[in-house]
Design an enzyme around this catalytic site. Structure first.
Site, short mmCIF file in Angstrom:
data_model
loop_
_atom_site.label_atom_id
_atom_site.label_comp_id
_atom_site.label_asym_id
_atom_site.label_seq_id
_atom_site.Cartn_x
_atom_site.Cartn_y
_atom_site.Cartn_z
N GLY A 14 -11.72 -67.11 83.85
CA GLY A 14 -10.67 -65.97 83.18
C GLY A 14 -11.25 -65.07 83.75
O GLY A 14 -11.44 -63.83 83.42
N MET A 19 -9.62 -59.29 80.32
CA MET A 19 -10.48 -59.26 79.08
C MET A 19 -11.72 -60.39 79.77
O MET A 19 -12.99 -59.55 79.39
CB MET A 19 -10.71 -60.69 78.16
CG MET A 19 -10.10 -59.69 76.97
SD MET A 19 -10.09 -59.11 75.41
CE MET A 19 -11.61 -59.77 75.07
N HIS A 139 0.67 -55.13 71.00
CA HIS A 139 -0.10 -55.17 71.88
C HIS A 139 0.77 -53.98 73.29
O HIS A 139 2.03 -54.36 73.45
CB HIS A 139 0.42 -56.61 72.37
CG HIS A 139 -1.31 -56.98 71.34
ND1 HIS A 139 -0.34 -57.19 69.57
CD2 HIS A 139 -2.82 -57.83 71.10
CE1 HIS A 139 -1.59 -57.81 69.32
NE2 HIS A 139 -3.03 -58.06 70.19
N LYS A 143 0.99 -59.24 77.39
CA LYS A 143 0.61 -60.15 77.17
C LYS A 143 1.23 -61.30 76.81
O LYS A 143 2.74 -60.81 77.27
CB LYS A 143 0.55 -59.88 75.19
CG LYS A 143 0.17 -60.89 74.61
CD LYS A 143 -0.66 -60.11 73.15
CE LYS A 143 -1.21 -61.47 72.35
NZ LYS A 143 -1.95 -62.17 72.44
N1 LIG Z 1 -10.38 -63.03 70.79
C1 LIG Z 1 -10.40 -61.88 70.93
O1 LIG Z 1 -10.84 -60.67 70.86
C2 LIG Z 1 -8.74 -61.36 72.00
C3 LIG Z 1 -8.77 -62.39 72.91
N2 LIG Z 1 -7.38 -62.05 74.00
C4 LIG Z 1 -6.82 -63.59 74.55
O2 LIG Z 1 -7.31 -63.66 75.52
C5 LIG Z 1 -6.62 -64.36 76.50
C6 LIG Z 1 -6.85 -63.71 77.74
O3 LIG Z 1 -6.05 -62.36 77.65
P1 LIG Z 1 -5.94 -61.06 78.84
O4 LIG Z 1 -7.76 -61.26 79.77
O5 LIG Z 1 -5.43 -60.07 78.58
O6 LIG Z 1 -5.47 -61.92 80.33
P2 LIG Z 1 -5.34 -61.74 81.53
O7 LIG Z 1 -3.80 -62.32 82.23
O8 LIG Z 1 -5.28 -60.77 82.01
O9 LIG Z 1 -5.91 -62.55 82.03
C7 LIG Z 1 -6.38 -64.53 82.02
C8 LIG Z 1 -7.34 -65.13 82.93
O10 LIG Z 1 -7.31 -66.21 83.23
C9 LIG Z 1 -6.94 -67.22 84.79
N3 LIG Z 1 -6.89 -68.03 84.16
C10 LIG Z 1 -5.45 -68.92 84.61
N4 LIG Z 1 -6.02 -70.38 84.70
C11 LIG Z 1 -7.27 -70.35 84.30
C12 LIG Z 1 -8.10 -71.47 84.79
N5 LIG Z 1 -6.87 -72.79 85.18
N6 LIG Z 1 -9.26 -71.64 84.91
C13 LIG Z 1 -9.65 -69.97 84.54
N7 LIG Z 1 -9.68 -68.81 85.07
C14 LIG Z 1 -8.13 -69.24 84.70
C15 LIG Z 1 -5.48 -65.91 85.17
O11 LIG Z 1 -5.81 -65.60 86.55
P3 LIG Z 1 -4.17 -65.94 86.88
O12 LIG Z 1 -3.75 -64.05 86.92
O13 LIG Z 1 -4.93 -65.65 88.43
O14 LIG Z 1 -3.26 -67.02 86.62
C16 LIG Z 1 -6.25 -64.73 84.53
O15 LIG Z 1 -7.52 -64.34 85.46
C17 LIG Z 1 -5.59 -64.18 75.76
O16 LIG Z 1 -5.21 -65.26 75.15
C18 LIG Z 1 -5.40 -63.18 74.58
O17 LIG Z 1 -4.23 -62.91 73.74
C19 LIG Z 1 -7.32 -61.24 73.91
C20 LIG Z 1 -8.06 -59.40 73.40
C21 LIG Z 1 -9.42 -60.29 72.42
O1 LIG Z 2 -3.61 -60.02 74.24
C1 LIG Z 2 -4.67 -59.54 74.06
O2 LIG Z 2 -4.10 -58.77 74.05
C2 LIG Z 2 -5.20 -59.55 72.96
N1 LIG Z 2 -5.03 -60.93 72.24
C3 LIG Z 2 -5.60 -61.58 70.88
C4 LIG Z 2 -4.40 -62.18 69.86
O3 LIG Z 2 -3.59 -63.06 70.53
O4 LIG Z 2 -4.83 -62.29 69.05
C5 LIG Z 2 -6.78 -60.56 70.35
C6 LIG Z 2 -5.62 -59.28 70.20
O5 LIG Z 2 -5.15 -58.85 69.47
C7 LIG Z 2 -5.80 -58.59 71.68
#
Ligand SMILES: NC(=O)C1=CN([C@@H]2O[C@H](COP(=O)(O)OP(=O)(O)OC[C@H]3O[C@@H](n4cnc5c(N)ncnc54)[C@H](OP(=O)(O)O)[C@@H]3O)[C@@H](O)[C@H]2O)C=CC1
Ligand SMILES: O=C(O)C1=N[C@H](C(=O)O)C[C@H](O)C1
Length: 250
Positions: A14, A19, A139, A143
């Site tokens: 990703g 992120m 959010h 999202k």
């Molecule tokens: N635990 C934590 O602290 C946090 C968790 N999150 C979670 O992290 C996840 C990602 O969030 P965010 O970065 O905002 O989302 P984004 O949509 O910005 O990023 C996800 C990325 O993953 C890519 N992707 C999709 N399928 C694949 C695959 N099979 N292999 C590799 N890459 C792939 C997407 O590509 P494309 O867009 O081209 O499909 C995209 O670039 C969410 O589930 C979010 O809830 C977010 C923030 C904090």
């Molecule tokens: O998608 C987000 O941005 C985030 N996802 C995580 C969640 O689903 O709790 C963590 C954080 O809230 C940001």
């Protein structure tokens, strides 16, 4: 001596996402880590194993994360997962895959921000002392899932803390579906999506004559990076599944 240790080789799944981009920068800047692979949708997963990654960090989407995780475990690569969507049944599947790999570690954390981890802990601790508890998660509108993983985990922790307590008082009849949010383990959760927000959550607790609000705000995705880097370092010393950042802070 620390200086003589090999850097931890890290691959990011990703990597071009919101992120993933921030995680790649943080790993690049860490003295004890080397960013060896950046994989996004459509890229070859074997880039990670070919590069000899010790740890993979996954911030992808709930629909692909389980396949990624299974593949990494199969390839004997430790994994730090931030992607949301981890129900208890998903965690159980991860445990079953790890049962065949006693030396491998996986950390799945719904939220890597230290303040969010504390907010969840404080809310669970307070929940026993109040009649009513509701969660409002807020959010950015890009999202893709609701409720957030953080809200679901918080609701689970609150439900566990409230075991044996009477049901929350609520005489309201919903005139329109969704008006009272959705129930997660009996705890109402409300999801707001608005431009300008990043990741925010408020837990509102109420009892006779008083309320308590416990709120956390991530204004920048940098807030998650110390937790992600900590998990990358610790996962190598923690075989099996670790859920949440809490156990890594002790
Ligand atoms: N635990 C934590 O602290 C946090 C968790 N999150 C979670 O992290 C996840 C990602 O969030 P965010 O970065 O905002 O989302 P984004 O949509 O910005 O990023 C996800 C990325 O993953 C890519 N992707 C999709 N399928 C694949 C695959 N099979 N292999 C590799 N890459 C792939 C997407 O590509 P494309 O867009 O081209 O499909 C995209 O670039 C969410 O589930 C979010 O809830 C977010 C923030 C904090
Ligand atoms: O998608 C987000 O941005 C985030 N996802 C995580 C969640 O689903 O709790 C963590 C954080 O809230 C940001």
């Amino acid at each position: 001596m620390d200086d003589e240790r090999e850097p931890i080789k890290v691959g990011v799944l990703g990597a071009r996402g919101r992120m993933g981009t921030e995680v790649c920068k943080a790993i690049d800047a860490a003295d004890d880590m080397e960013l060896v692979a950046m994989v996004d949708d459509g890229d070859w997963l074997f880039n990670v194993s070919d590069a000899g990654a010790d740890v993979v960090v996954d911030f992808t989407t709930p629909d692909v994360v389980m396949d990624n995780l299974h593949w990494c475990i199969d390839q004997n690569i430790n994994v730090v997962v931030g992607t949301s969507g981890f129900s208890e049944s998903r965690l159980e599947r991860v445990r079953s895959w790890l049962a065949h790999k006693p030396d491998l570690g996986v950390v799945v954390a719904p939220n890597f921000a230290i303040g969010a981890v504390l907010m969840m802990d404080f809310a669970a601790r307070a929940a026993r002392h109040f009649e009513s508890v509701e969660i409002v998660e807020m959010h950015h509108p890009k999202k893709i899932d609701a409720p957030s993983g953080t809200a679901v985990r918080t609701a689970e922790m609150i439900a566990e803390a409230r075991k044996g307590m009477p049901a929350m008082p609520d005489a309201t009849k919903e005139e329109m579906a969704g008006a009272r949010g959705t129930l997660v383990e009996g705890v109402p959760v409300h999801s707001i999506r608005a431009t300008g927000l990043v990741a925010h959550q408020e837990v509102l607790l109420g009892t006779e004559g008083e309320t308590l609000s416990i709120r956390h705000d991530s204004y920048d995705r940098k807030s998650f990076m110390p937790g992600v880097l900590l998990a990358v370092r610790k996962v190598l010393q923690r075989p099996g599944l670790t859920v949440g950042l809490g156990p890594l802070l002790d």
